[in-house]
Design an enzyme around this catalytic site. Structure first.
Site, PDB file in Angstrom:
ATOM      1  N   ARG A   1      -7.761  -0.464   0.705  1.00 14.76           N
ATOM      2  CA  ARG A   1      -8.269  -1.672   0.043  1.00 14.76           C
ATOM      3  C   ARG A   1      -8.619  -1.387  -1.404  1.00 14.76           C
ATOM      4  O   ARG A   1      -8.606  -2.285  -2.243  1.00 14.76           O
ATOM      5  CB  ARG A   1      -9.469  -2.218   0.831  1.00 14.76           C
ATOM      6  CG  ARG A   1     -10.650  -1.314   0.865  1.00 14.76           C
ATOM      7  CD  ARG A   1     -11.605  -1.648   2.004  1.00 14.76           C
ATOM      8  NE  ARG A   1     -11.104  -1.207   3.299  1.00 14.76           N
ATOM      9  CZ  ARG A   1     -11.740  -1.361   4.451  1.00 14.76           C
ATOM     10  NH1 ARG A   1     -12.908  -1.985   4.480  1.00 14.76           N
ATOM     11  NH2 ARG A   1     -11.224  -0.932   5.573  1.00 14.76           N
TER      12      ARG A   1
ATOM     13  N   ASP B   1      -2.795  10.080   3.886  1.00 14.18           N
ATOM     14  CA  ASP B   1      -4.198   9.669   3.976  1.00 14.18           C
ATOM     15  C   ASP B   1      -4.967  10.663   4.846  1.00 14.18           C
ATOM     16  O   ASP B   1      -4.994  10.546   6.066  1.00 14.18           O
ATOM     17  CB  ASP B   1      -4.292   8.255   4.566  1.00 14.18           C
ATOM     18  CG  ASP B   1      -5.735   7.782   4.660  1.00 14.18           C
ATOM     19  OD1 ASP B   1      -6.620   8.440   4.086  1.00 14.18           O
ATOM     20  OD2 ASP B   1      -5.961   6.734   5.305  1.00 14.18           O
TER      21      ASP B   1
ATOM     22  N   GLU C   1      -9.524   3.699   1.806  1.00 14.14           N
ATOM     23  CA  GLU C   1      -8.914   3.830   0.477  1.00 14.14           C
ATOM     24  C   GLU C   1      -7.858   2.765   0.211  1.00 14.14           C
ATOM     25  O   GLU C   1      -7.601   2.415  -0.934  1.00 14.14           O
ATOM     26  CB  GLU C   1      -8.313   5.232   0.321  1.00 14.14           C
ATOM     27  CG  GLU C   1      -6.886   5.416   0.856  1.00 14.14           C
ATOM     28  CD  GLU C   1      -6.745   5.215   2.358  1.00 14.14           C
ATOM     29  OE1 GLU C   1      -7.765   5.263   3.065  1.00 14.14           O
ATOM     30  OE2 GLU C   1      -5.613   4.986   2.818  1.00 14.14           O
TER      31      GLU C   1
ATOM     32  N   LYS D   1       0.848  -1.196   0.000  1.00 14.49           N
ATOM     33  CA  LYS D   1       0.000   0.000   0.000  1.00 14.49           C
ATOM     34  C   LYS D   1       0.882   1.244   0.000  1.00 14.49           C
ATOM     35  O   LYS D   1       1.659   1.462   0.935  1.00 14.49           O
ATOM     36  CB  LYS D   1      -0.928   0.003   1.228  1.00 14.49           C
ATOM     37  CG  LYS D   1      -1.722   1.310   1.413  1.00 14.49           C
ATOM     38  CD  LYS D   1      -2.692   1.239   2.589  1.00 14.49           C
ATOM     39  CE  LYS D   1      -3.339   2.601   2.860  1.00 14.49           C
ATOM     40  NZ  LYS D   1      -4.280   2.575   4.003  1.00 14.49           N
TER      41      LYS D   1
ATOM     42  N   ASP E   1       1.354   6.144   5.727  1.00 11.71           N
ATOM     43  CA  ASP E   1       0.419   5.208   5.109  1.00 11.71           C
ATOM     44  C   ASP E   1       0.998   4.523   3.864  1.00 11.71           C
ATOM     45  O   ASP E   1       0.286   3.810   3.157  1.00 11.71           O
ATOM     46  CB  ASP E   1      -0.887   5.937   4.764  1.00 11.71           C
ATOM     47  CG  ASP E   1      -2.111   5.065   4.968  1.00 11.71           C
ATOM     48  OD1 ASP E   1      -1.975   4.018   5.628  1.00 11.71           O
ATOM     49  OD2 ASP E   1      -3.186   5.421   4.454  1.00 11.71           O
TER      50      ASP E   1
ATOM     51  N   LYS F   1     -10.572  12.598   8.048  1.00 15.32           N
ATOM     52  CA  LYS F   1     -10.164  12.124   9.367  1.00 15.32           C
ATOM     53  C   LYS F   1     -10.211  13.264  10.377  1.00 15.32           C
ATOM     54  O   LYS F   1     -10.103  14.426   9.993  1.00 15.32           O
ATOM     55  CB  LYS F   1      -8.721  11.599   9.307  1.00 15.32           C
ATOM     56  CG  LYS F   1      -8.560  10.254   8.652  1.00 15.32           C
ATOM     57  CD  LYS F   1      -7.116   9.796   8.723  1.00 15.32           C
ATOM     58  CE  LYS F   1      -6.936   8.447   8.043  1.00 15.32           C
ATOM     59  NZ  LYS F   1      -7.684   7.362   8.694  1.00 15.32           N
TER      60      LYS F   1
ATOM     61  N   ASP G   1     -12.370   7.001   3.337  1.00 18.77           N
ATOM     62  CA  ASP G   1     -11.200   6.745   4.180  1.00 18.77           C
ATOM     63  C   ASP G   1     -10.782   5.272   4.135  1.00 18.77           C
ATOM     64  O   ASP G   1      -9.712   4.910   4.619  1.00 18.77           O
ATOM     65  CB  ASP G   1     -11.496   7.181   5.625  1.00 18.77           C
ATOM     66  CG  ASP G   1     -10.235   7.341   6.443  1.00 18.77           C
ATOM     67  OD1 ASP G   1      -9.137   7.305   5.854  1.00 18.77           O
ATOM     68  OD2 ASP G   1     -10.346   7.503   7.671  1.00 18.77           O
TER      69      ASP G   1
HETATM   70  N1  BES Z   1      -4.538   4.299   6.824  1.00 24.11           N
HETATM   71  C1  BES Z   1      -5.713   4.040   7.571  1.00 24.11           C
HETATM   72  C2  BES Z   1      -5.504   3.019   8.680  1.00 24.11           C
HETATM   73  C3  BES Z   1      -4.609   3.415   9.815  1.00 24.11           C
HETATM   74  C4  BES Z   1      -5.155   3.925  10.971  1.00 24.11           C
HETATM   75  C5  BES Z   1      -3.254   3.191   9.764  1.00 24.11           C
HETATM   76  C6  BES Z   1      -4.339   4.241  12.029  1.00 24.11           C
HETATM   77  C7  BES Z   1      -2.431   3.522  10.823  1.00 24.11           C
HETATM   78  C8  BES Z   1      -2.974   4.031  11.972  1.00 24.11           C
HETATM   79  C9  BES Z   1      -6.799   3.501   6.644  1.00 24.11           C
HETATM   80  O1  BES Z   1      -6.784   3.988   5.354  1.00 24.11           O
HETATM   81  C10 BES Z   1      -8.108   3.879   7.223  1.00 24.11           C
HETATM   82  O2  BES Z   1      -8.374   5.033   7.286  1.00 24.11           O
HETATM   83  N2  BES Z   1      -8.894   2.897   7.614  1.00 24.11           N
HETATM   84  C11 BES Z   1     -10.163   3.137   8.170  1.00 24.11           C
HETATM   85  C12 BES Z   1     -11.135   2.145   7.610  1.00 24.11           C
HETATM   86  C13 BES Z   1     -12.553   2.425   7.925  1.00 24.11           C
HETATM   87  C14 BES Z   1     -12.982   3.722   7.266  1.00 24.11           C
HETATM   88  C15 BES Z   1     -13.412   1.287   7.432  1.00 24.11           C
HETATM   89  C16 BES Z   1     -10.043   2.998   9.681  1.00 24.11           C
HETATM   90  O3  BES Z   1      -9.301   2.133  10.143  1.00 24.11           O
HETATM   91  O4  BES Z   1     -10.660   3.796  10.377  1.00 24.11           O
HETATM   92 ZN    ZN Z   2      -4.967   4.658   4.686  1.00 24.23          ZN
HETATM   93 MN    MN Z   3      -7.899   5.798   5.216  1.00 23.33          MN
END
Ligand code: BES
Ligand code: ZN
Ligand code: MN
Length: 491
Positions: A346, A265, A344, A260, A283, A272, A342
């Site tokens: 996947r 992000d 993104e 990834k 990220d 966020k 968010d």
């Molecule tokens: N990059 C984030 C995940 C992340 C969170 C990495 C904290 C490192 C520390 C990812 O893209 C994300 O935002 N995931 C969301 C998914 C949700 C919207 C289904 C999450 O984990 O909140």
């Molecule tokens: Zn992310």
């Molecule tokens: Mn995200």
């Protein structure tokens, strides 16, 4: 730091600082006993006065006042003798390096690796090299201490040849880890998708790796609609980085590594919260792990074939950004309702996984800072492991134990598939608040086809908040040592 091997005996060796490991209990090594005798029982007294007991990671610098050729001794606690593991030895070496740095010592010698563990030299060298690393590119006043320059490992004549090989290999691996750390540590305004692509081309040129960078036009031509949806809100163009390393015959099917590469992000339109958003420059930790792994594999000339696929984009809430409710068609033809911009990671990984099939890989492993839920589940101690193949997962777990980059499995039972069902498309990209790490992996599973596939969620392990003995505060470079160890085990 230079690593030199020298045939010499610790107590006859002349140097400014000699690192020696000491146990917390029981019988000490012959070296420690002899050292204590030379120092007139000083080690015993330190123990009796509770000044230095040999607890894991404790350190103590002693002057020798001419009682042996080494000017000073750095004692490092190894913990209980019967509990010594490769990971503990790595940690002890990391603590030793911190003491060396703090003392402003630039050249030292080590007897720390003289332990009854097969991988002792590798572990100690890893601990030293990984603990030494810092990222100070943006400090205009460079550290006064230019860093530790040279470590000499004292070895026996019969071990010399093997030790030199091990040290050289370990240094290649650690350089790759530090390369990955530096990439992750770079701020988002510097480490853009274009920057990642440039670094990929750079290492490809240096290590004889085949590389290709696809631009937006070509990504469109491939039909990677899910990947492209992520990049739409940013002024930074997306790039697809492709790497190929051939270390085995043409007939051997490659291992495909998918990373990834979200260089920042923000969450996109599903923005966020402001607290901690600056962390989201990390990220692209999965991308860095894949690039570092290529670097190490090529440097070590591992007898494997590798394909690397790194979709890289910035997730921003610009005017052109995709919106919640949008539906896009992935490269596989499956349609996705974007319920949360968010989620993104996947989106770009699913097209990467689909593309990976084209190379007829023996296995596909993706690495991603994918879910906050993984941090909730496992904290910063282990990465999440999911996949569709037991043997692959077992091999990865084993590599995790060996390197200290531990993995913990979460299930992908069919029942979980329900939570990403969409009313309008084949699936949605984000589910409810439950089982967030698993639902992300369930989504990815639909793009792995019939390939043997594993997914590593490194959201909690790519960044170190406080600093551990051999993992300084900041980017950890997690994944590189793990994957290299996995690849080394492939027959
Ligand atoms: N990059 C984030 C995940 C992340 C969170 C990495 C904290 C490192 C520390 C990812 O893209 C994300 O935002 N995931 C969301 C998914 C949700 C919207 C289904 C999450 O984990 O909140
Ligand atoms: Zn992310
Ligand atoms: Mn995200």
């Amino acid at each position: 730091m230079r690593c030199l091997m020298l045939v010499d005996e610790p107590l006859k060796h002349s140097c400014s600082l000699l690192v020696v490991g000491m146990h917390e209990n029981g019988d000490q090594s012959a070296l420690v006993k002899a050292l204590d005798r030379k120092l007139g029982g000083a080690l015993k007294r330190l123990r009796e006065q509770h000044e230095f007991m040999g607890g894991l990671g404790r350190t103590k610098i002693m002057h020798t006042f001419g009682k042996l050729p080494a000017e000073r001794i750095l004692l490092v606690g190894l913990g209980k003798a019967d509990e010594l593991t490769p990971e503990r030895l790595r940690q002890a070496a990391g603590s030793a390096m911190q003491a060396i740095k703090q003392a402003g010592v630039r050249i030292f010698s080590s007897a720390l690796h003289q332990q009854p563990l097969k991988s002792a030299l590798q572990c100690v060298a890893e601990g030293f090299l990984l603990a030494r690393h810092t990222f100070f590119r943006y400090k205009t006043r460079k550290e006064e201490n230019g860093g530790v320059e040279e470590g000499t490992f004292l070895v026996t004549a019969s071990a010399l040849g093997r030790s030199e090989t091990v040290a050289a290999e370990t240094r290649q691996i650690c350089e790759a880890v530090c390369f990955a750390r530096d990439l992750v540590a770079q701020p988002g305004n510097v480490a853009t998708p274009e920057f990642l692509a440039d670094r990929a081309l750079e290492i490809a040129g240096k290590y004889g790796i085949k590389s290709r960078i696809l631009e937006r036009r070509e990504i469109e031509a491939e039909g990677m609609g899910a990947f492209l949806a992520v990049a739409k809100g940013s002024h930074q163009p997306p790039y697809l980085i492709l790497l190929e390393y051939r270390g085995a015959g043409i007939k051997k099917r490659p291992v495909a590594l998918v990373g990834k590469g979200v260089t920042f992000d923000s969450g996109g339109i599903s923005l966020k919260p402001r607290e901690g958003m600056e962390k989201m420059k990390n990220d692209m930790g999965g991308a860095a792990a894949v690039m570092g792994t290529f670097m190490a594999a090529a440097a070590l000339r591992l007898p494997v074939n590798l394909v690397g696929i790194i979709p890289s984009a910035e997730n921003m809430p610009g005017g052109g950004a995709c919106k919640p409710g949008d539906v896009v068609t992935s490269m596989s033809g499956q349609t996705i309702e974007i319920t949360n911009t968010d989620a993104e990671g996947r989106m770009l990984l699913c097209d990467g996984l689909h593309l990976a099939q084209r190379y007829r890989p023996s296995v596909i492993i993706d690495v991603a800072t994918l879910t906050g839920a993984c941090v909730v589940a496992l904290g910063h101690t282990a990465s999440g492991l999911m996949g569709n193949d037991d043997a692959l997962k077992r091999d990865l777990r084993r590599a995790g134990e060996a390197t200290g980059e531990r993995l913990w499995e979460l299930p992908l039972w069919d029942e979980y598939d329900d939570i990403i069902k969409s009313d309008i498309a084949d699936m949605k990209n984000a589910a409810g608040p439950h089982a967030g790490t698993i639902s992300a992996a369930c989504f990815l599973k639909k793009f792995a086809g019939s390939s043997r596939w594993a997914h590593l969620d490194i959201a909690g392990t790519a960044w170190e908040e406080r600093g551990r003995p051999y993992v300084p505060k900041g980017a950890t470079g997690v994944g590189v040592r793990l994957l290299v160890e996995y690849l080394r085990g492939i027959k």
